[in-house]
Design an enzyme around this catalytic site. Structure first.
Site, mmCIF file in Angstrom:
data_model
loop_
_atom_site.group_PDB
_atom_site.id
_atom_site.type_symbol
_atom_site.label_atom_id
_atom_site.label_comp_id
_atom_site.label_asym_id
_atom_site.label_seq_id
_atom_site.Cartn_x
_atom_site.Cartn_y
_atom_site.Cartn_z
ATOM 1 N N ASP A 391 0.921 -1.188 0.003
ATOM 2 C CA ASP A 391 -0.036 0.085 -0.008
ATOM 3 C C ASP A 391 0.979 1.183 -0.127
ATOM 4 O O ASP A 391 2.140 1.003 0.605
ATOM 5 C CB ASP A 391 -0.830 0.063 1.210
ATOM 6 C CG ASP A 391 -1.821 1.173 1.359
ATOM 7 O OD1 ASP A 391 -2.480 1.600 0.450
ATOM 8 O OD2 ASP A 391 -1.680 1.951 2.528
ATOM 9 N N THR A 393 -0.137 5.020 1.079
ATOM 10 C CA THR A 393 -0.300 5.799 2.158
ATOM 11 C C THR A 393 -0.092 5.175 3.503
ATOM 12 O O THR A 393 -0.619 4.296 3.732
ATOM 13 C CB THR A 393 -1.674 6.478 2.228
ATOM 14 O OG1 THR A 393 -2.088 7.058 0.798
ATOM 15 C CG2 THR A 393 -1.777 7.431 3.134
#
Length: 695
Positions: A391, A393
């Site tokens: 991922d 963020t």
């Protein structure tokens, strides 16, 4: 309590007591009651030797008064059922040397001192439980196990009338089991200490509010315990008073300290990082949450490493060869003793012990580094994964918006634009607003409020007025479409360039014209490039980013980090589909994330990894929870898993080699059966102790 002084120094007194008269529970109660007395600084109990070391304050107590305290501990206290029950679980003290010497002494007494008839009867009684276990394995449909091998060897010796050999073999088997049990307990104890990092004593408040130190094992449900900054919480409990920040990453997966005050629940093994808490003990010993986690690690077959399961399967598959070898030996030599001797050496015990101990050593090594791993299977998957899906963020980036550019127009300066924007944004807690205000503080820009009352247009921007002119800051839609501010070509060009770099753009307008742009991005964590390089060196062949962010921002980050691929604007179900697609393509997948939206993908991956700052759901779903530091610790997890697999393989080779040599020695007649059994058990313990070493 009757005691005898053994050694004395000013402020220190060692006394002995009769262990038969005062068993471990009563001795622990005496220790607890002594610690509650004024002037007693510490009491260390040695239940194996039957002694206590008392440290006291000579200015408050004399040696005679300390001895008088022991004498005051009569049956009224030490036999009080309520007091004994309040101790909770008290683990008995065990001494490996004492147990081995006791077993040897009992064997010598049976063999040399007792009459032959009584010795034979005691031998039958001694081996009967082992024979029953072996018979139970056969009846349950598992005839080829280490238990049936032991039973066959004992029965062969007994049926041939050689009770002396049967007694010796039983002793060696018992000693081997004792050594293995202590080794296994030491392995789990090491893991528990790594997870708990608990002090040996706790500070208890009595009814008068006085503090006293007691061993953690002597805590009682209902005790009031005070825990100060830097100390480990010794038991599950409810906070009665005080406030503090508690680090509980090892228990809940929350890497950041959480605020705790009156009414909150806290767990054993967590640490008070700031503040001070007074709590009431609610659970002790096996009832605590951390012990529940350890029990799950110990009992869950689902989390066994594949290499561990393969070692156990190989051990069971080799058992029939022992029986076949014994039968062949009897057919060739017609010597029942030599045939029975081949049953005393097997591969099963060592393989079934060394593999899980190696797994525990690897898990402990991760725990010491602050990495929570839920089982050997997770380490093995991390070692074998070839594709890393990550991922963006909060994982690759800091998840903290930062002002990265200020573009002024119409003769304004960057400081003018930033000062004016911060003056508006400081009224609202939006992350983009905080980034603007923080940047102004870093540049030491003071922005005295001269504007009128501000109006927040939700999801669009902020409106106010300054010196009679309309003042606006917000999105392009708010500025150009809702407010009718003219869009210039220069502004369009600059905004496109900033968006291509992955930045979000705020537009500032005053008096009906656009006066500046402010770009805010989510910066890449400083350690991320080095971490990705380390992960590639560790063996990940493909690293792909999955994110819900827009395509420009995702591509900008992927380009700067040199990733092998990127998929943007993904919903949780899209991330799940991406993981499934990689697995269906034949890849072993590690997924790294931190949010609730990552949880389905974490659960689907071969190994799910949550990073510091993760949500509770992500932490519970993941197989591995990393400490603060981004994804860098994942490389160590992978390397530790690889070392674990290599050690299991090397141990299996050593076990096969040593025990095969022992069998050859028996077949040649140069190695007596009892000697082979001793060497077999000794080699098993040596391999297992080697498995406990740091990887």
């Amino acid at each position: 309590m009757e005691i005898r002084p053994i050694h004395r120094l000013p402020g220190r007194l060692r006394v002995g007591y009769d262990r038969r008269r005062y068993p471990i529970r009563q001795a622990t109660l005496a220790q607890t009651l002594l610690l509650s007395q004024e002037g007693i600084l510490d009491v260390t109990l040695n239940g194996v030797r039957g002694s206590m070391l008392v440290r006291y304050n000579p200015a408050a107590l004399s040696e005679r008064e300390v001895l008088a305290l022991f004498l005051a501990l009569g049956s009224k206290y030490l036999e009080d059922a309520d007091l004994l029950e309040s101790l909770g679980a008290v683990e008995p003290h065990r001494s490996l040397l004492a147990e081995l010497l006791g077993q040897t002494l009992r064997h010598v007494v049976r063999s040399l001192i007792m009459p032959p008839l009584i010795g034979r009867v005691l031998t039958w009684i001694n081996v009967a439980p082992r024979v029953v276990r072996g018979a139970g394995k056969v009846l349950s449909g598992h005839p080829f196990t280490s238990e049936t091998l032991d039973t066959a060897a004992l029965c062969a010796a007994l049926l041939s009338g050689d009770t002396r050999t049967a007694s010796s073999v039983s002793l060696l088997l018992k000693m081997g089991e004792t050594l293995e049990d202590f080794t296994r307990q030491a392995s789990y104890g090491n893991l528990a200490r790594a997870l708990l990092a608990a002090d040996e004593a706790a500070t208890v408040l009595d009814d008068e509010g006085q503090e006293r130190r007691v061993p953690v094992g002597a805590l009682r449900v209902g005790d009031r315990v005070i825990v100060r900054a830097g100390a480990c919480i010794p038991a599950d409990g409810e906070v009665l008073s005080g406030e503090g920040m508690v680090g509980q990453a090892g228990i809940t997966g929350e890497p950041l300290p959480v605020f705790r005050s009156a009414g909150h629940t806290v767990f054993a093994g967590t640490t008070v990082e700031e503040g001070e808490l007074i709590l009431r003990v609610k659970a002790l010993g096996r009832d605590t949450k951390i012990q529940g986690i350890l029990a799950l690690i110990e009992d869950s077959a689902a989390y066994k490493a594949g290499a561990q399961r393969r070692a156990e399967l190989l051990a069971d598959r080799l058992v029939p060869f022992n029986f076949a070898l014994a039968a062949l030996t009897w057919l060739v030599t017609r010597n029942p003793a030599r045939a029975a001797a081949t049953l005393m050496v097997d591969y099963s015990c060592a393989m079934k012990l060394a593999a899980p101990v190696t797994v525990l050593a690897a898990m402990r090594q991760c725990a010491v580094a602050g990495i929570a791993v839920k089982g050997g299977r997770c380490l093995e998957a991390a070692a074998e994964a070839d594709t890393l899906l990550v991922d963006k963020t909060g994982t690759l980036t800091a998840s903290t918006p930062r002002l990265c550019a200020v573009i002024p127009f119409h003769g304004r300066t960057e400081d003018d634009i930033l000062r004016l924007a911060a003056c508006l944004e400081e009224h609202f807690p939006h992350p983009l607003a905080r980034a603007v205000v923080e940047a102004a503080l870093q540049r030491d820009l003071h922005h005295r409020e001269r504007h009128a009352r501000v109006e927040n247009v939700v999801a669009h921007g902020i409106a106010s007025s300054l010196d009679g002119e309309r003042l606006l800051i917000g999105s392009a839609h708010f500025i150009f479409e809702d407010s009718g501010i003219p869009r210039t070509q220069e502004a369009v060009r600059e905004a496109k360039a900033l968006a291509a770099q992955g930045a979000s753009v705020l537009y500032l307008a005053q008096g009906g014209e656009l006066v500046g742009l402010l770009a805010v991005d989510d910066p890449i964590r400083e350690e991320t490039p080095a971490a990705l390089a380390a992960l590639r060196r560790a063996g990940f062949r493909r690293i792909v980013m999955l994110t819900g962010d827009g395509e420009p921002a995702a591509q900008a980050v992927a380009s700067r980090l040199g990733l092998d691929g990127v998929r943007a604007q993904l919903l949780p179900e899209d991330k799940l589909s991406a993981v499934r697609a990689e697995r269906h393509a034949g890849h072993c997948v590690a997924m790294v994330g931190d949010g609730i939206n990552d949880a389905p993908a974490l659960a689907e991956a071969d190994v799910g990894v949550a990073v510091a700052g993760c949500s509770g759901v992500a932490g519970q779903t993941a197989d591995v929870v990393l400490p603060d530091g981004g994804i860098a610790p994942l490389a160590e997890v992978r390397l530790t898993g690889q070392r674990m697999l290599r050690r299991i393989s090397h141990n299996n080779a050593a076990i096969l080699g040593v025990n095969s040599l022992l069998l050859l020695g028996q077949l040649s007649g140069r190695l007596p059966g009892p000697t082979a059994a001793f060497l077999h058990n000794f080699s098993t313990v040596c391999v297992t102790l080697g498995a406990m070493r740091r990887l």
